[in-house]
Design a protein around this motif. Structure first.
Motif, PDB file in Angstrom:
ATOM      1  N   SER A 163       0.833  -1.201   0.000  1.00  7.33           N
ATOM      2  CA  SER A 163       0.000   0.000   0.000  1.00  7.33           C
ATOM      3  C   SER A 163       0.867   1.252   0.000  1.00  7.33           C
ATOM      4  O   SER A 163       1.945   1.283   0.587  1.00  7.33           O
ATOM      5  N   LYS A 164       0.391   2.298  -0.673  1.00 11.87           N
ATOM      6  CA  LYS A 164       1.093   3.580  -0.673  1.00 11.87           C
ATOM      7  C   LYS A 164       0.792   4.379   0.583  1.00 11.87           C
ATOM      8  O   LYS A 164       1.522   5.321   0.915  1.00 11.87           O
ATOM      9  N   ALA A 165      -0.261   3.998   1.276  1.00 12.00           N
ATOM     10  CA  ALA A 165      -0.613   4.667   2.533  1.00 12.00           C
ATOM     11  C   ALA A 165       0.235   4.110   3.675  1.00 12.00           C
ATOM     12  O   ALA A 165       0.790   3.008   3.583  1.00 12.00           O
ATOM     13  N   SER A 166       0.336   4.851   4.758  1.00 13.56           N
ATOM     14  CA  SER A 166       1.183   4.440   5.884  1.00 13.56           C
ATOM     15  C   SER A 166       0.364   3.683   6.925  1.00 13.56           C
ATOM     16  O   SER A 166       0.268   4.074   8.090  1.00 13.56           O
ATOM     17  N   TRP A 167      -0.217   2.564   6.491  1.00 14.15           N
ATOM     18  CA  TRP A 167      -0.994   1.754   7.417  1.00 14.15           C
ATOM     19  C   TRP A 167      -0.069   0.960   8.341  1.00 14.15           C
ATOM     20  O   TRP A 167       1.067   0.639   7.982  1.00 14.15           O
ATOM     21  N   LYS A 168      -0.569   0.608   9.505  1.00 15.31           N
ATOM     22  CA  LYS A 168       0.138  -0.292  10.402  1.00 15.31           C
ATOM     23  C   LYS A 168      -0.336  -1.722  10.154  1.00 15.31           C
ATOM     24  O   LYS A 168      -1.422  -1.947   9.649  1.00 15.31           O
ATOM     25  N   GLY A 169       0.510  -2.673  10.565  1.00 14.58           N
ATOM     26  CA  GLY A 169       0.149  -4.071  10.365  1.00 14.58           C
ATOM     27  C   GLY A 169       0.401  -4.501   8.930  1.00 14.58           C
ATOM     28  O   GLY A 169       0.707  -3.698   8.054  1.00 14.58           O
ATOM     29  N   SER A 170       0.277  -5.810   8.696  1.00 13.18           N
ATOM     30  CA  SER A 170       0.560  -6.334   7.362  1.00 13.18           C
ATOM     31  C   SER A 170      -0.132  -7.670   7.173  1.00 13.18           C
ATOM     32  O   SER A 170      -1.052  -8.023   7.908  1.00 13.18           O
ATOM     33  N   LEU A 171       0.341  -8.389   6.173  1.00 17.29           N
ATOM     34  CA  LEU A 171      -0.225  -9.676   5.784  1.00 17.29           C
ATOM     35  C   LEU A 171      -0.273 -10.664   6.951  1.00 17.29           C
ATOM     36  O   LEU A 171       0.646 -10.733   7.762  1.00 17.29           O
ATOM     37  N   SER A 172      -1.348 -11.435   7.026  1.00 23.90           N
ATOM     38  CA  SER A 172      -1.402 -12.606   7.907  1.00 23.90           C
ATOM     39  C   SER A 172      -2.006 -13.750   7.113  1.00 23.90           C
ATOM     40  O   SER A 172      -2.784 -13.532   6.182  1.00 23.90           O
ATOM     41  N   CYS A 173      -1.631 -14.983   7.467  1.00 22.19           N
ATOM     42  CA  CYS A 173      -2.151 -16.131   6.733  1.00 22.19           C
ATOM     43  C   CYS A 173      -2.039 -17.384   7.588  1.00 22.19           C
ATOM     44  O   CYS A 173      -1.393 -17.394   8.635  1.00 22.19           O
ATOM     45  N   GLY A 174      -2.685 -18.448   7.133  1.00 18.69           N
ATOM     46  CA  GLY A 174      -2.665 -19.706   7.859  1.00 18.69           C
ATOM     47  C   GLY A 174      -3.612 -20.697   7.224  1.00 18.69           C
ATOM     48  O   GLY A 174      -3.868 -20.655   6.014  1.00 18.69           O
ATOM     49  N   ILE A 175      -4.170 -21.586   8.062  1.00 17.46           N
ATOM     50  CA  ILE A 175      -5.085 -22.615   7.553  1.00 17.46           C
ATOM     51  C   ILE A 175      -6.307 -22.719   8.466  1.00 17.46           C
ATOM     52  O   ILE A 175      -6.268 -22.348   9.639  1.00 17.46           O
ATOM     53  N   THR A 176      -7.369 -23.229   7.885  1.00 16.18           N
ATOM     54  CA  THR A 176      -8.560 -23.566   8.658  1.00 16.18           C
ATOM     55  C   THR A 176      -9.039 -24.941   8.223  1.00 16.18           C
ATOM     56  O   THR A 176      -8.883 -25.316   7.050  1.00 16.18           O
ATOM     57  N   THR A 177      -9.604 -25.692   9.143  1.00 16.10           N
ATOM     58  CA  THR A 177     -10.168 -27.005   8.805  1.00 16.10           C
ATOM     59  C   THR A 177     -11.678 -26.924   8.629  1.00 16.10           C
ATOM     60  O   THR A 177     -12.332 -27.943   8.462  1.00 16.10           O
ATOM     61  N   ARG A 178     -12.203 -25.738   8.670  1.00 22.28           N
ATOM     62  CA  ARG A 178     -13.634 -25.527   8.454  1.00 22.28           C
ATOM     63  C   ARG A 178     -13.852 -25.059   7.022  1.00 22.28           C
ATOM     64  O   ARG A 178     -13.240 -24.101   6.579  1.00 22.28           O
ATOM     65  N   ALA A 179     -14.731 -25.746   6.291  1.00 21.70           N
ATOM     66  CA  ALA A 179     -14.985 -25.426   4.893  1.00 21.70           C
ATOM     67  C   ALA A 179     -15.547 -24.016   4.753  1.00 21.70           C
ATOM     68  O   ALA A 179     -16.176 -23.494   5.676  1.00 21.70           O
ATOM     69  N   PRO A 180     -15.321 -23.382   3.603  1.00 26.52           N
ATOM     70  CA  PRO A 180     -15.786 -22.003   3.413  1.00 26.52           C
ATOM     71  C   PRO A 180     -17.259 -21.789   3.737  1.00 26.52           C
ATOM     72  O   PRO A 180     -17.618 -20.807   4.393  1.00 26.52           O
ATOM     73  N   ASP A 181     -18.127 -22.702   3.309  1.00 29.57           N
ATOM     74  CA  ASP A 181     -19.559 -22.501   3.533  1.00 29.57           C
ATOM     75  C   ASP A 181     -19.978 -22.752   4.976  1.00 29.57           C
ATOM     76  O   ASP A 181     -21.125 -22.522   5.352  1.00 29.57           O
ATOM     77  N   GLN A 182     -19.025 -23.219   5.811  1.00 28.30           N
ATOM     78  CA  GLN A 182     -19.325 -23.437   7.227  1.00 28.30           C
ATOM     79  C   GLN A 182     -18.916 -22.255   8.101  1.00 28.30           C
ATOM     80  O   GLN A 182     -19.168 -22.256   9.303  1.00 28.30           O
ATOM     81  N   HIS A 183     -18.268 -21.265   7.494  1.00 29.19           N
ATOM     82  CA  HIS A 183     -17.908 -20.050   8.225  1.00 29.19           C
ATOM     83  C   HIS A 183     -19.066 -19.059   8.121  1.00 29.19           C
ATOM     84  O   HIS A 183     -19.306 -18.482   7.061  1.00 29.19           O
ATOM     85  N   SER A 184     -19.808 -18.906   9.206  1.00 23.21           N
ATOM     86  CA  SER A 184     -20.973 -18.013   9.172  1.00 23.21           C
ATOM     87  C   SER A 184     -20.557 -16.556   9.045  1.00 23.21           C
ATOM     88  O   SER A 184     -21.236 -15.751   8.408  1.00 23.21           O
ATOM     89  N   VAL A 185     -19.436 -16.195   9.671  1.00 25.10           N
ATOM     90  CA  VAL A 185     -18.915 -14.837   9.582  1.00 25.10           C
ATOM     91  C   VAL A 185     -17.504 -14.917   9.022  1.00 25.10           C
ATOM     92  O   VAL A 185     -16.645 -15.581   9.579  1.00 25.10           O
ATOM     93  N   PHE A 186     -17.278 -14.272   7.894  1.00 25.38           N
ATOM     94  CA  PHE A 186     -15.956 -14.308   7.278  1.00 25.38           C
ATOM     95  C   PHE A 186     -15.756 -13.019   6.503  1.00 25.38           C
ATOM     96  O   PHE A 186     -16.627 -12.606   5.750  1.00 25.38           O
ATOM     97  N   GLY A 187     -14.614 -12.400   6.675  1.00 26.26           N
ATOM     98  CA  GLY A 187     -14.331 -11.221   5.877  1.00 26.26           C
ATOM     99  C   GLY A 187     -13.662 -10.086   6.621  1.00 26.26           C
ATOM    100  O   GLY A 187     -13.144  -9.163   6.009  1.00 26.26           O
ATOM    101  N   SER A 188     -13.645 -10.123   7.949  1.00 28.16           N
ATOM    102  CA  SER A 188     -13.115  -8.975   8.677  1.00 28.16           C
ATOM    103  C   SER A 188     -11.784  -9.225   9.376  1.00 28.16           C
ATOM    104  O   SER A 188     -10.915  -8.364   9.393  1.00 28.16           O
ATOM    105  N   ASP A 189     -11.581 -10.415   9.940  1.00 27.78           N
ATOM    106  CA  ASP A 189     -10.392 -10.632  10.770  1.00 27.78           C
ATOM    107  C   ASP A 189     -10.104 -12.121  10.873  1.00 27.78           C
ATOM    108  O   ASP A 189     -10.989 -12.908  11.220  1.00 27.78           O
ATOM    109  N   LEU A 190      -8.857 -12.519  10.594  1.00 30.43           N
ATOM    110  CA  LEU A 190      -8.477 -13.926  10.705  1.00 30.43           C
ATOM    111  C   LEU A 190      -8.114 -14.327  12.125  1.00 30.43           C
ATOM    112  O   LEU A 190      -8.131 -15.510  12.459  1.00 30.43           O
ATOM    113  N   ARG A 191      -7.790 -13.362  12.962  1.00 32.73           N
ATOM    114  CA  ARG A 191      -7.225 -13.683  14.266  1.00 32.73           C
ATOM    115  C   ARG A 191      -8.186 -14.450  15.164  1.00 32.73           C
ATOM    116  O   ARG A 191      -7.757 -15.132  16.090  1.00 32.73           O
TER     117      ARG A 191
END
Length: 288
Positions: free
Chosen positions: A113-141
């Motif tokens: 990003s060209k903006a001076s945001w804090k924080g960066s990429l995070s990633c990992g794995i889940t054993t729950r299928a995509p359609d089983q995540h009722s809330v998804f889109g805001s935070d992986l933590r």
């Protein structure tokens, strides 16, 4: 085209569409080579039993289970955060394929990003299928049934597991030290350990007993300083599983009808995956 190799007692046939069949007559376990469009058949030396491993396909992001600030490009392999610094999570559409006992994915940072945001990429794995995540889109933590690397912290189901993972002289801030052109690889090995690699350098074991007898999906948050990423790796085709479609006594008088029926099932399975020309070749090679 057909090629025979007397050394390993196998046969490989292919056509111009890059689909391939590999038939191996040796006693062997099935392992994927990681080549898309390749189907492996293993026939035991003293029987006509055939085991089929469906070809793997490239990893892609799920079209719908994404953050509100994410736009997918390049056949859903590239995720771009379009605004702000958050709401930029993604999950792979299909689970990770097992290749030589390892399930892995790679996230390549395309742009910062060209903006001076804090924080960066995070990633990992889940054993729950995509359609089983009722809330998804805001935070992986706080993602259920997950192990995520965020900065130098490894989180499991939202709880801190390791507090200073991946911090080194080369990467003092862990994930936040990565820049455009860098790559992070997540890997579940045969011992069900999750490891992360930064630009090919192993950062060690992040978690134990990960995805034991369960499929695993890659998850990523294009957060803060990171603006665009590309996912690479292999996925299990939807509904694909290792199938044993032969019988040990195939061709014997007592089981001829059953053998013929099983072989027809096999060829129907084959035809659904490959071209008619290759299916015909397989019939000629495998029919007694």
């Amino acid at each position: 085209n057909s090629n025979n190799n007397n050394t390993n007692n196998s046969c490989s046939i292919s056509n111009s569409s890059s689909s391939k069949i590999i038939i191996n007559n040796n006693e062997s376990n099935v392992t994927s080579t990681g080549s898309s469009g390749t189907l492996h058949l293993f026939r035991r030396a003293h029987s006509r039993a055939v085991t089929v491993a469906a070809p793997s396909c490239p990893l892609r992001f799920h079209k719908k289970k994404i953050g509100s600030h994410i736009s997918l490009q390049d056949d859903d392999t590239v995720a771009v955060r379009t605004t702000s610094f958050s709401a930029a999570t993604c999950i792979s559409a299909l689970p990770l394929a097992t290749v030589n006992g390892v399930r892995a994915f790679e996230i390549h940072i395309v742009a910062m990003s060209k903006a001076s945001w804090k924080g960066s990429l995070s990633c990992g794995i889940t054993t729950r299928a995509p359609d089983q995540h009722s809330v998804f889109g805001s935070d992986l933590r706080h993602l259920p049934d997950s192990v995520v690397l965020d900065g130098c912290v490894v989180l499991r189901n939202g709880e801190q597991l390791v507090g200073s993972y991946a911090a080194s002289s080369a990467y003092p801030l862990g994930m936040e030290s990565l820049r455009a052109g860098h790559c992070v690889r997540g890997e579940i090995n045969e011992r069900h350990q999750l490891l992360f690699y930064f630009n090919g350098e192993c950062m060690g074991v992040a978690a134990e007993h990960v995805a034991v007898n369960k499929p695993a999906w890659a998850v990523v948050d294009v957060y803060g300083q990171t603006a665009q990423v590309r996912i690479e790796g292999l996925a299990e085709p939807e509904g694909a599983a290792l199938q044993d479609v032969g019988v040990a006594s195939l061709g014997s008088p007592s089981s001829a009808a059953q053998s013929a029926e099983r072989m027809q099932d096999f060829f129907r399975y084959f035809a659904a995956l490959l071209s008619p020309e290759l299916t015909k070749h397989a019939q000629e090679l495998l029919t007694p």
